[in-house]
Design an enzyme around this catalytic site. Structure first.
Site, PDB file in Angstrom:
ATOM      1  N   CYS A   1       4.247   8.201  -5.613  1.00 36.03           N
ATOM      2  CA  CYS A   1       5.140   9.343  -5.458  1.00 36.03           C
ATOM      3  C   CYS A   1       4.258  10.534  -5.080  1.00 36.03           C
ATOM      4  CB  CYS A   1       5.854   9.575  -6.785  1.00 36.03           C
ATOM      5  SG  CYS A   1       6.419  11.267  -7.016  1.00 36.03           S
TER       6      CYS A   1
ATOM      7  N   PHE B   1      -3.257 -11.178  11.549  1.00 40.67           N
ATOM      8  CA  PHE B   1      -2.978 -11.493  12.956  1.00 40.67           C
ATOM      9  C   PHE B   1      -3.019 -10.251  13.849  1.00 40.67           C
ATOM     10  CE2 PHE B   1      -1.170 -15.214  10.795  1.00 40.67           C
ATOM     11  CZ  PHE B   1      -1.914 -16.193  11.455  1.00 40.67           C
TER      12      PHE B   1
ATOM     13  N   GLU C   1      -7.098   5.540  15.998  1.00 42.52           N
ATOM     14  CA  GLU C   1      -6.767   4.116  15.913  1.00 42.52           C
ATOM     15  C   GLU C   1      -5.972   3.698  17.136  1.00 42.52           C
ATOM     16  OE1 GLU C   1      -4.742   2.785  12.442  1.00 42.52           O
ATOM     17  OE2 GLU C   1      -6.134   3.749  11.080  1.00 42.52           O
TER      18      GLU C   1
ATOM     19  N   ARG D   1       0.850  -1.193   0.000  1.00 40.47           N
ATOM     20  CA  ARG D   1       0.000   0.000   0.000  1.00 40.47           C
ATOM     21  C   ARG D   1       0.885   1.243   0.000  1.00 40.47           C
ATOM     22  NH1 ARG D   1      -2.473   0.117   6.250  1.00 40.47           N
ATOM     23  NH2 ARG D   1      -0.451   0.052   7.268  1.00 40.47           N
TER      24      ARG D   1
ATOM     25  N   CYS E   1      12.407  10.535  -7.241  1.00 43.35           N
ATOM     26  CA  CYS E   1      12.356  10.329  -8.694  1.00 43.35           C
ATOM     27  C   CYS E   1      12.493  11.649  -9.464  1.00 43.35           C
ATOM     28  CB  CYS E   1      11.053   9.620  -9.073  1.00 43.35           C
ATOM     29  SG  CYS E   1       9.605  10.699  -9.030  1.00 43.35           S
TER      30      CYS E   1
ATOM     31  N   GLU F   1      -2.654   7.816   7.399  1.00 41.20           N
ATOM     32  CA  GLU F   1      -1.273   7.848   7.918  1.00 41.20           C
ATOM     33  C   GLU F   1      -0.292   8.284   6.830  1.00 41.20           C
ATOM     34  OE1 GLU F   1      -0.224   4.209   9.947  1.00 41.20           O
ATOM     35  OE2 GLU F   1      -1.313   4.844  11.727  1.00 41.20           O
TER      36      GLU F   1
ATOM     37  N   CYS G   1      10.036  10.888  -1.949  1.00 37.50           N
ATOM     38  CA  CYS G   1      10.337  10.219  -3.214  1.00 37.50           C
ATOM     39  C   CYS G   1      11.453  10.991  -3.909  1.00 37.50           C
ATOM     40  CB  CYS G   1       9.082  10.168  -4.076  1.00 37.50           C
ATOM     41  SG  CYS G   1       9.409   9.472  -5.707  1.00 37.50           S
TER      42      CYS G   1
HETATM   43  C1  GLA Z   1      -2.012   1.904  11.072  1.00 42.50           C
HETATM   44  C2  GLA Z   1      -2.867   1.902   9.831  1.00 42.50           C
HETATM   45  C3  GLA Z   1      -3.844   0.773   9.811  1.00 42.50           C
HETATM   46  C4  GLA Z   1      -3.197  -0.515  10.245  1.00 42.50           C
HETATM   47  C5  GLA Z   1      -2.564  -0.327  11.600  1.00 42.50           C
HETATM   48  C6  GLA Z   1      -1.907  -1.583  12.125  1.00 42.50           C
HETATM   49  O1  GLA Z   1      -2.646   2.511  12.117  1.00 42.50           O
HETATM   50  O2  GLA Z   1      -3.569   3.107   9.704  1.00 42.50           O
HETATM   51  O3  GLA Z   1      -4.341   0.648   8.505  1.00 42.50           O
HETATM   52  O4  GLA Z   1      -2.217  -0.899   9.316  1.00 42.50           O
HETATM   53  O5  GLA Z   1      -1.580   0.661  11.510  1.00 42.50           O
HETATM   54  O6  GLA Z   1      -1.393  -1.374  13.408  1.00 42.50           O
END
Ligand code: GLA
Length: 642
Positions: A84, A326, A276, A80, A129, A119, A127
């Site tokens: 760039c 996991f 999160e 993911r 390039c 994030e 980048c």
């Molecule tokens: C970040 C991302 C999420 C996931 C978590 C895993 O917070 O935003 O998509 O990958 O990490 O801890």
């Protein structure tokens, strides 16, 4: 979700390839169905713009949008964030998806917030390039106007680096040895700005189509590549992702307190959202220890204590496939009812539902810690007197004492107005602008109290040495001059004797300080600097500045900061046993005292009279029992006149 008290869902964060299976193909029906279901269930949506993972068809058609590392290696798709940041193809594809998405859901009753990207920079923060090179040049032209100015700022006469044409300028790609420090620093600024431009493109669409819907993007605590001071002003709500390491609970608690204070400060005191966290284990450490029963609830309330008005999770249902299968979730692979973390999720949901009165309240802070990304970047470039002076470690060495003493602190940009604070701490400000230097001096001369550590005020924003004797912009303020640096070898310590007799140790750094008006509080006790000043205090105007020429051991540092805060009249929220944290939030509906037991054992604490906001029971004052990882939130009775 209803059982867990969920009232907001981040939706569709990585769904670009589903929403747009081909250049001219769109499929929103599945999302319509989910939005509808959530709405029917009374649950609101923080709708993602889905632009953090470009679909395979896009990179297949436009491999030039893939990011390139400093050594020229191009990253492939298949994970993911493979884009760039300067890519016009990526930017346009993202913009057009956001146009479609926002047009479709602008009037949807479930939509209450936008989650832009995800994030930013977590995997690809820069980048190198050719497309980025062009964008970098445009950015440099805007900053410097002329090549002459750029050559001056970067000091390109050194090592024969003088540019005679803009086209010669490149990102600091892998070179035989250190690339030009000015170029590197500007590339860090540019890279943060390039990602911010991606965010801005989406935000512009969203604010036009849905002017009333707040916009956020999730931050990652003290994330070095992005200058969050610049980012946060472009957000309606600051949000953060926090993944504590349960195998290091003490450090994790301290770090999440610090991150919470940063998030609050980035939003100028406004409440933020813990966007999160996870119920138990992550999947990305070498060993992924689960959270102990109670820790998730404790750390959730810790975020609330530090100013969060929302607590969310990654992720709802643990996935069956893919790279994160996991990683724990709210709903596990196995039966949900018997999973202890689910019960904790349900409890937390119910408890958060009782805290509406808390929303909008603030965390009053009398102390500010000056923290700056540009200085962080410049400090940690190579080729310094010591590579062991690290910005975050320096800040933490100050912060931990406030945290342990239950003193709330804000973080402040060096050019911020500091008048409201009783005490300002400057753990390290290697790079300082003229405005920041003048602001700090004015703060102290106007009656403020300041504590500063070594290797501050060394360079200007171009990373050029400020001449005239170190630390040139602070010589008057501190009443001293540093004649030379004497960094300590790894593991080496140096004894430091305070005037009152106690002997401490210094590490990482020492230096030859000549007082010029400052009073000496402690001296180095051994080595070539034996007898020379190590810690000083200077009255400047109506204020006082302390200066520390080494990294003091924790006990000595704690004592020094305690002295400084007593003199400044800074108050502690509460005196509690070690491992119990106290934070206060205040707002129109009252004053809320958070008591957080970070220990794996029950403790008894002194409690003021008030109402237990979680249970609704009265607390008459006296002793209060906090179980292991227990939390109490007391709506305090206010004395007459308060
Ligand atoms: C970040 C991302 C999420 C996931 C978590 C895993 O917070 O935003 O998509 O990958 O990490 O801890």
């Amino acid at each position: 979700m209803q059982e867990a008290g969920v009232n907001l869902v981040s939706l569709g964060i990585f769904s670009w390839s589903r929403l747009q299976p081909g250049p001219n193909e769109f499929d929103f029906e599945w999302l319509d169905r989910v939005m509808h279901l959530l709405n029917e269930g009374g649950i609101k949506v923080d709708l993602a713009t889905a632009t953090a993972s470009p679909p395979p068809w896009l990179t297949h058609q436009h491999p030039e949008m893939l990011p390139t590392l400093a050594d020229g290696a191009r990253l492939w798709p298949g994970a993911r964030q493979h884009y760039c940041p300067s890519s016009p193809v990526y930017r346009e594809a993202a913009r057009s998806l956001v146009e479609r998405l926002s047009a479709r859901y602008k009037d949807h009753p479930a939509l209450v917030m936008w989650h832009v990207g995800n994030e930013y920079g977590c995997h690809v923060a820069a980048c190198y390039c050719d497309v980025s090179a062009i964008d970098f040049r445009t950015w440099l032209r805007a900053r410097y106007g002329s090549l002459e100015e750029l050559n001056r700022a970067w000091g390109t006469d050194f090592w024969s680096q003088r540019y005679s044409d803009w086209e010669e300028i490149l990102p600091p790609r892998q070179a035989p040895t250190w690339p030009n420090p000015g170029q590197c620093l500007d590339f860090l600024r540019f890279s943060s700005d390039a990602l911010l431009a991606c965010y801005e493109i989406e935000r512009t669409v969203l604010s036009r189509v849905t002017p009333g819907i707040p916009i956020t993007t999730n931050f990652m605590r003290f994330f070095k590549p992005l200058d969050y001071w610049k980012w946060a002003v472009q957000e309606d709500i600051v949000s953060d992702d926090v993944y504590q390491d349960p195998s290091e609970p003490e450090a994790s608690s301290l770090e999440s307190a610090m991150a919470g204070d940063l998030m609050r400060s980035l939003g100028q005191g406004r409440p933020w959202i813990l966007l999160e966290q996870t119920t138990s284990r992550v999947n990305w450490r070498p060993v992924n220890v689960p959270k102990r029963p109670g820790q998730m609830r404790l750390w959730s309330f810790q975020a609330v204590a530090h100013g969060a008005d929302g607590v969310m999770f990654f992720q709802w249902r643990q996935s069956r496939s893919g790279a994160e299968k996991f990683h724990s979730a709210m709903v596990p692979h196995g039966p949900v009812e018997s999973w202890p973390a689910w019960r904790e999720v349900v409890q937390l949901g119910a408890e958060l539902g009782r805290l509406d009165a808390l929303c909008g309240s603030r965390v009053p802070a009398e102390v500010a810690i000056v923290f700056d990304w540009e200085s962080w970047w410049a400090l940690e470039q190579p080729s310094k007197p010591s590579a062991n002076v690290r910005a975050l470690e320096q800040a933490r060495a100050y912060y931990e004492h406030l945290y342990r003493a239950n003193i709330s602190a804000d973080f402040a940009h060096p050019e911020a107005d500091l008048k409201a604070y009783k005490l300002v701490l400057v753990p390290n400000l290697y790079l300082v602008s003229d405005a920041a230097a003048a602001g700090l001096a004015a703060y102290v001369s106007g009656g403020g109290r300041l504590v500063m550590s070594y290797f501050s005020g060394i360079v200007d924003p171009a990373d050029q040495i400020r001449l005239g004797g170190y630390p040139a912009p602070f010589v008057e303020l501190l009443g001293l001059r540093v004649e030379d640096f004497a960094p300590l070898a790894v593991g080496e310590t140096i004894p430091v004797r305070f005037e009152a007799g106690q002997v401490a140790t210094g590490q990482i750094w020492s230096e030859l300080i000549r007082p010029a008006g400052a009073e000496v509080l402690a001296r180095f006790e051994a080595g070539p600097l034996k007898g020379e000043p190590a810690v000083l205090r200077h009255t400047f105007g109506s204020g006082v500045a302390h200066y520390i020429g080494t990294t003091l051991d924790s006990i000595a540092m704690g004592a020094l900061l305690e002295q400084a805060r007593m003199e400044a009249g800074v108050t502690s929220v509460a005196a509690l046993p070690p491992g119990v944290e106290a934070v206060r939030r205040q707002g129109d509906s009252g004053s809320f005292l958070f008591l957080l037991n970070h220990q794996d054992a029950e403790v008894e604490v002194e409690a003021a009279p008030g109402l237990d906001a979680l249970t609704g029971e009265r607390i008459e004052g006296g002793r209060l029992r906090l179980p292991a990882y227990g939390v109490a939130i007391i709506k305090e009775d206010l004395a007459e006149g308060q």
